[in-house]
Scaffold this active site. Structure first.
Site, PDB file in Angstrom:
ATOM      1  N   PRO A 178       0.795  -1.026   0.006  1.00  0.00           N
ATOM      2  CA  PRO A 178      -0.225  -0.173   0.573  1.00  0.00           C
ATOM      3  C   PRO A 178       1.085   0.991  -0.345  1.00  0.00           C
ATOM      4  O   PRO A 178       1.756   1.252   1.010  1.00  0.00           O
ATOM      5  CB  PRO A 178      -0.421   0.371   1.181  1.00  0.00           C
ATOM      6  CG  PRO A 178      -0.438  -1.439   1.423  1.00  0.00           C
ATOM      7  CD  PRO A 178       0.108  -1.791   1.627  1.00  0.00           C
ATOM      8  N   GLU A 179       0.427   2.212  -0.704  1.00  0.00           N
ATOM      9  CA  GLU A 179       1.371   3.264  -1.089  1.00  0.00           C
ATOM     10  C   GLU A 179       0.859   4.542  -0.574  1.00  0.00           C
ATOM     11  O   GLU A 179      -0.926   4.560   0.037  1.00  0.00           O
ATOM     12  CB  GLU A 179       1.892   3.186  -2.305  1.00  0.00           C
ATOM     13  CG  GLU A 179       3.130   2.356  -2.580  1.00  0.00           C
ATOM     14  CD  GLU A 179       3.690   2.934  -4.412  1.00  0.00           C
ATOM     15  OE1 GLU A 179       3.824   3.212  -4.805  1.00  0.00           O
ATOM     16  OE2 GLU A 179       4.184   1.823  -5.156  1.00  0.00           O
ATOM     17  N   HIS A 212      -6.036 -13.190   9.261  1.00  0.00           N
ATOM     18  CA  HIS A 212      -4.567 -12.441   8.987  1.00  0.00           C
ATOM     19  C   HIS A 212      -5.164 -10.810  10.069  1.00  0.00           C
ATOM     20  O   HIS A 212      -4.132 -10.004   9.811  1.00  0.00           O
ATOM     21  CB  HIS A 212      -4.052 -12.085   8.300  1.00  0.00           C
ATOM     22  CG  HIS A 212      -3.328 -13.855   7.728  1.00  0.00           C
ATOM     23  ND1 HIS A 212      -2.342 -14.092   8.965  1.00  0.00           N
ATOM     24  CD2 HIS A 212      -3.417 -14.328   7.130  1.00  0.00           C
ATOM     25  CE1 HIS A 212      -1.806 -15.315   7.726  1.00  0.00           C
ATOM     26  NE2 HIS A 212      -2.977 -15.295   6.625  1.00  0.00           N
ATOM     27  N   ARG A 247       1.633 -10.424   5.864  1.00  0.00           N
ATOM     28  CA  ARG A 247       2.663 -11.054   6.430  1.00  0.00           C
ATOM     29  C   ARG A 247       3.476 -10.120   7.649  1.00  0.00           C
ATOM     30  O   ARG A 247       4.643 -10.642   8.469  1.00  0.00           O
ATOM     31  CB  ARG A 247       3.495 -10.241   5.139  1.00  0.00           C
ATOM     32  CG  ARG A 247       2.981 -10.696   3.912  1.00  0.00           C
ATOM     33  CD  ARG A 247       3.900 -10.501   2.392  1.00  0.00           C
ATOM     34  NE  ARG A 247       3.189 -10.425   1.329  1.00  0.00           N
ATOM     35  CZ  ARG A 247       4.227 -10.073   0.506  1.00  0.00           C
ATOM     36  NH1 ARG A 247       5.146  -9.382   0.420  1.00  0.00           N
ATOM     37  NH2 ARG A 247       3.701 -11.057  -0.872  1.00  0.00           N
ATOM     38  N   LYS A 296      23.908  14.693  -6.708  1.00  0.00           N
ATOM     39  CA  LYS A 296      23.727  12.575  -6.854  1.00  0.00           C
ATOM     40  C   LYS A 296      23.705  12.065  -7.640  1.00  0.00           C
ATOM     41  O   LYS A 296      23.252  12.128  -8.203  1.00  0.00           O
ATOM     42  CB  LYS A 296      22.202  12.287  -6.270  1.00  0.00           C
ATOM     43  CG  LYS A 296      21.705  13.196  -4.731  1.00  0.00           C
ATOM     44  CD  LYS A 296      20.563  12.837  -4.502  1.00  0.00           C
ATOM     45  CE  LYS A 296      19.643  13.117  -2.840  1.00  0.00           C
ATOM     46  NZ  LYS A 296      20.972  12.189  -1.840  1.00  0.00           N
TER      47      LYS A 296
END
Length: 275
Positions: A2-3, A91, A109, A154
């Site tokens: 999930p973002e 879960h 998880r 960078k």
């Protein structure tokens, strides 16, 4: 995983239901998460009022007068509203019970987290998990000039610079791939070599991709559901490159390529995206 749009969609779903509501009970069915849930956490928050439900990056922040719950959905987690008579799923590890609503953290998880930050230790933004996060991508502080200034010098690949979260937070794997495609930037391009005009395109692409995802309720991941238990829908239909290896680019018909960067899959069009 999930973002940011998925987490923000979840926040928008639960905030109206829990703000200024008393948390009657926090039930921990499984404490072995990414970091162990403290044994005394249910006692700390039971009977207290949730004052606000915010988000910082991919963290949900449930504010109480005496502290803040920091909730992370992990790799495949979701937070959904469930009827009181609904049987708990295998879960479903943590449960929030209010007077007229019930929420369950589902995390197969167990990479998620439910942590406590005591108000006596200062604002929650000072917590080690939050203190070094970059600016919010849809906030006023995220400008093209900010992005260009922090990319300067960078040598790191631009996609990895975005994923690091120290310049701008919450541009995860799916949305980094999609943003770089929209901006026409190859994911292996050294971040510091991007001139301001190209950074401006990237900045605009990031904001557009994330806002589009928010407007559509987040992307479809196999394990992701929103706060009402419904799956997201955005990238199942609209992804330009993500998870489309070998398929024709929607712009030029060149096959989409897949590479691995820092153990994360990257998708791009070798014709449309340039170094």
């Amino acid at each position: 995983m999930p973002e940011l749009p998925e987490v923000e969609t979840t926040r928008r779903g639960i905030a109206p239901l829990i703000t200024e509501q008393t948390l009657l009970q926090l039930v921990v069915h499984e404490s072995r998460m990414r970091w162990p849930i403290p044994d005394d956490l249910p006692e700390r928050v039971a009977g207290h009022v949730v004052r606000r439900c915010d988000r910082r990056g991919k963290y949900l922040l449930l504010h109480f007068d005496h502290g803040c719950l920091i909730v992370h959905l992990g790799m495949s987690g979701s937070l959904r509203r469930a009827p009181f008579n609904e049987e708990r799923r295998k879960h479903d590890h943590v449960e929030w019970r209010f007077d007229d609503s019930r929420f369950l953290l589902h995390d197969p998880r167990r990479f998620g987290a439910v942590l406590w930050h005591d108000a006596r230790h200062g604002p929650v933004e000072a917590h080690p998990l939050l203190a070094h996060l970059g600016v919010e991508p849809l906030g006023a502080d995220f400008t093209a000039e900010h992005l260009h200034r922090h990319l300067r010098g960078k040598q790191q690949a631009i996609k990895l610079a975005l994923l690091a979260g120290k310049i701008v937070v919450g541009v995860g794997n799916i949305y980094a791939c999609e943003s770089l495609f929209r901006a026409g930037i190859h994911p292996l391009t050294p971040a510091g070599k991007l001139p301001l005009p190209r950074v401006r395109r990237l900045h605009a692409a990031i904001r557009t991709v994330l806002q589009d995802a928010l407007d559509s309720g987040g992307s479809t991941l196999r394990d992701y559901v929103d706060a009402s238990g419904q799956p997201g829908s955005y990238f199942a239909i609209h992804a330009a490159v993500y998870d489309r290896a070998g398929q024709p680019c929607r712009v030029c018909q060149t096959p989409i390529k897949r590479i691995v960067q820092a153990q994360r899959a990257t998708y791009y069009c070798p014709h449309c995206q340039h170094r």
